[in-house]
Design a protein around this motif. Structure first.
Motif, PDB file in Angstrom:
ATOM      1  N   UNK A 106       0.832  -1.202   0.000  1.00 48.23           N
ATOM      2  CA  UNK A 106       0.000   0.000   0.000  1.00 48.23           C
ATOM      3  C   UNK A 106       0.866   1.251   0.000  1.00 48.23           C
ATOM      4  N   UNK A 107       1.950   1.227   0.765  1.00 49.53           N
ATOM      5  CA  UNK A 107       2.850   2.383   0.775  1.00 49.53           C
ATOM      6  C   UNK A 107       3.555   2.533  -0.562  1.00 49.53           C
ATOM      7  N   UNK A 108       4.003   1.441  -1.141  1.00 44.74           N
ATOM      8  CA  UNK A 108       4.671   1.527  -2.450  1.00 44.74           C
ATOM      9  C   UNK A 108       3.700   2.055  -3.513  1.00 44.74           C
ATOM     10  N   UNK A 109       2.439   1.665  -3.430  1.00 48.68           N
ATOM     11  CA  UNK A 109       1.451   2.214  -4.373  1.00 48.68           C
ATOM     12  C   UNK A 109       1.296   3.720  -4.175  1.00 48.68           C
ATOM     13  N   UNK A 110       1.382   4.163  -2.934  1.00 51.26           N
ATOM     14  CA  UNK A 110       1.275   5.596  -2.659  1.00 51.26           C
ATOM     15  C   UNK A 110       2.466   6.354  -3.232  1.00 51.26           C
ATOM     16  N   UNK A 111       3.651   5.753  -3.181  1.00 54.92           N
ATOM     17  CA  UNK A 111       4.828   6.386  -3.785  1.00 54.92           C
ATOM     18  C   UNK A 111       4.594   6.623  -5.281  1.00 54.92           C
ATOM     19  N   UNK A 155      11.800  -7.228  -7.108  1.00 56.45           N
ATOM     20  CA  UNK A 155      10.657  -6.782  -6.314  1.00 56.45           C
ATOM     21  C   UNK A 155       9.952  -5.571  -6.918  1.00 56.45           C
ATOM     22  N   UNK A 156      10.539  -4.975  -7.929  1.00 51.00           N
ATOM     23  CA  UNK A 156       9.991  -3.741  -8.463  1.00 51.00           C
ATOM     24  C   UNK A 156       8.597  -3.927  -9.045  1.00 51.00           C
ATOM     25  N   UNK A 157       8.396  -5.013  -9.764  1.00 47.68           N
ATOM     26  CA  UNK A 157       7.069  -5.236 -10.346  1.00 47.68           C
ATOM     27  C   UNK A 157       6.038  -5.446  -9.245  1.00 47.68           C
ATOM     28  N   UNK A 158       6.392  -6.200  -8.229  1.00 47.52           N
ATOM     29  CA  UNK A 158       5.465  -6.417  -7.119  1.00 47.52           C
ATOM     30  C   UNK A 158       5.117  -5.101  -6.432  1.00 47.52           C
ATOM     31  N   UNK A 159       6.113  -4.255  -6.237  1.00 43.81           N
ATOM     32  CA  UNK A 159       5.899  -3.002  -5.514  1.00 43.81           C
ATOM     33  C   UNK A 159       5.172  -1.951  -6.346  1.00 43.81           C
ATOM     34  N   UNK A 160       5.552  -1.829  -7.619  1.00 47.72           N
ATOM     35  CA  UNK A 160       5.087  -0.684  -8.413  1.00 47.72           C
ATOM     36  C   UNK A 160       4.342  -1.056  -9.694  1.00 47.72           C
ATOM     37  N   UNK A 161       4.309  -2.343 -10.026  1.00 54.36           N
ATOM     38  CA  UNK A 161       3.591  -2.749 -11.221  1.00 54.36           C
ATOM     39  C   UNK A 161       4.276  -2.386 -12.518  1.00 54.36           C
ATOM     40  N   UNK A 162       5.584  -2.169 -12.496  1.00 50.96           N
ATOM     41  CA  UNK A 162       6.340  -1.860 -13.706  1.00 50.96           C
ATOM     42  C   UNK A 162       7.560  -2.763 -13.755  1.00 50.96           C
TER      43      UNK A 162
END
Length: 444
Positions: A106-111, A155-162
């Motif tokens: 949730x925090x990574x999505x907020x970033x 982990x980048x895709x998991x965190x930010x979807x890219x």
């Protein structure tokens, strides 16, 4: 107002020769004359305060913004112009261990949402902010750092979807990314962009005033007191009465406006230089022709980017003291590191150099919410050197809270009130041993 640094920190010395001040004019603000009554009073005229003022004014709220100096006088008007992921410095492992995987995501999505919010705001307002760069790149200073970046990529895709791009050392030269002693590779994440922070501030201020917000410069808030069902904010020129208050002063906060802030934030210095425009020959000599914004993998990191006018911006963390002598030493250290990292530019002039205060929280995360035991007083702060995106977004989030709208956009970890650092106003003495350990780690 009680502050933990001396008067020099909050004067013109650290700000002198800030390049952004030469790039555009700011809108002229009114002077506060006498008493005023509004729905919401905002303390601080940086990204958070202006974003909140704009959001509230467009909803028909009667808003007054009170800035002690000029718009963007603090960190918002003297940062590196990186609109990027960030806002907190807690690692994935720390977030998972303390709050759980869902809270971390949730925090990574907020970033990411913070970057997109600024992008949408720029587009909506039709602002020219000298935008460039397709995301942000972290450069490995040591072979072991490259291994860490490769782990981060997973982990980048998991965190930010890219999907990020891992850049091997052998490919850096072909991409125009040749730094000093040499980087050992890099990781690019396609989220974020560089901009002129002063132009963004000017656009936000103009839009907020057009929406009906009243913005006042040179109106320092000396104290906030409870009055009937609202609050009174005392300024030298008059008293502003408001039902709700947003404190948006971040690294330039005081210990007593309001008292709750005491010991709950740690301001630390960041120093920036900007060179003269570089010629094609100078760029080719160094092998740096990319307009990608970047930073290195050191704990006390360096950040840098080639701007559209071909000036090069270079900044670093690390200074812990504040005085005319300490400022000179910080600038000398920044110049030395710049020349070491980009040796072909040793003789390039850097006529603009300045510093500002970023704000850290003990839990390494931003806070957005109501100040405990102070109904109707809200704050958003502690962006850990990444306030362009997160500070702007937090302004919108706290404005929604003031409006009583539970949008669900603010992640749980950003709603946890700030806890105190030890030692009160003497808490700065905690930082030298921390920095010493980080510098030692950077050597190996």
């Amino acid at each position: 107002m009680q502050r933990i640094f001396n008067a020099y920190t909050y004067g013109e010395g650290p700000r002198a020769r800030c390049w952004w001040d030469e790039t555009c004019d700011l809108p002229k603000l009114c002077a506060l004359k006498g008493d005023l009554t509004v729905d919401v009073a905002i303390v601080g005229g940086g990204f958070t305060g202006l974003s909140a003022a704009l959001h509230l004014a467009t909803q028909g709220v009667k808003v007054a913004l009170l800035e002690a100096q000029d718009i963007g006088w603090g960190a918002s008007g003297r940062n590196g112009g990186f609109c990027c992921l960030g806002g907190g410095i807690a690692s994935d492992n720390e977030l998972d261990a303390k709050y759980g995987r869902d809270a971390r995501l949730a925090f990574r999505r907020a970033e990411k949402a913070a970057v997109l919010f600024v992008e949408e705001t720029i587009t909506k307002l039709g602002l020219d902010v000298d935008r460039h760069s397709g995301g942000e790149t972290e450069f490995a200073c040591r072979p072991k750092d490259m291994a860490a970046l490769e782990k981060m990529a997973k982990r980048t895709h998991e965190n930010y979807g890219v999907d990020p791009t891992v850049i091997e050392k052998s490919d850096l030269a072909n991409l125009g990314m040749t730094g000093g002693p040499g980087f050992f590779g890099a990781l690019s994440i396609p989220i974020g962009f560089g901009l002129n922070p002063r132009k963004l501030l000017a656009g936000l201020a103009s839009a907020a005033m057009s929406a009906g917000a009243r913005l006042f410069a040179h109106a320092p808030v000396q104290n906030i007191t409870r009055k009937d069902q609202g609050h009174e904010l005392k300024c030298p020129q008059g008293i502003v009465s408001a039902q709700q208050v947003i404190v948006a002063t971040n690294g330039y906060s005081s210990e007593d406006v309001p008292d709750w802030l005491a010991s709950r934030f740690m301001p630390v210095q960041s120093t920036v230089l900007v060179t003269q425009p570089l010629s094609d020959a100078e760029l080719d000599a160094q092998g740096w022709t990319t307009d990608q914004m970047g930073y290195d993998s050191q704990n006390l990191l360096h950040y840098f980017r080639l701007m559209p006018d071909r000036r090069f911006l270079f900044g670093m963390r690390g200074a812990l003291r504040s005085s005319a002598q300490a400022e000179t030493q910080a600038r000398q250290k920044t110049q030395a590191d710049f020349r070491k990292m980009f040796p072909a530019w040793t003789n390039v002039e850097a006529p603009n150099m300045w510093s500002g205060m970023v704000s850290l929280a003990r839990n390494k995360l931003p806070y957005v919410g109501e100040i405990p035991a102070s109904k109707g007083i809200w704050t958003a702060m502690c962006y850990h050197g990444n306030g362009v995106a997160m500070g702007s977004y937090a302004g919108k989030l706290v404005a929604d809270m003031v409006l009583g709208r539970a949008t669900g956009e603010c992640p749980e970890v950003m709603c946890k009130p700030l806890t105190k650092f030890p030692l009160g106003r003497a808490r700065r003495i905690l930082m030298p041993p921390v920095y010493a350990q980080l510098m030692l780690q950077d050597c190996f």
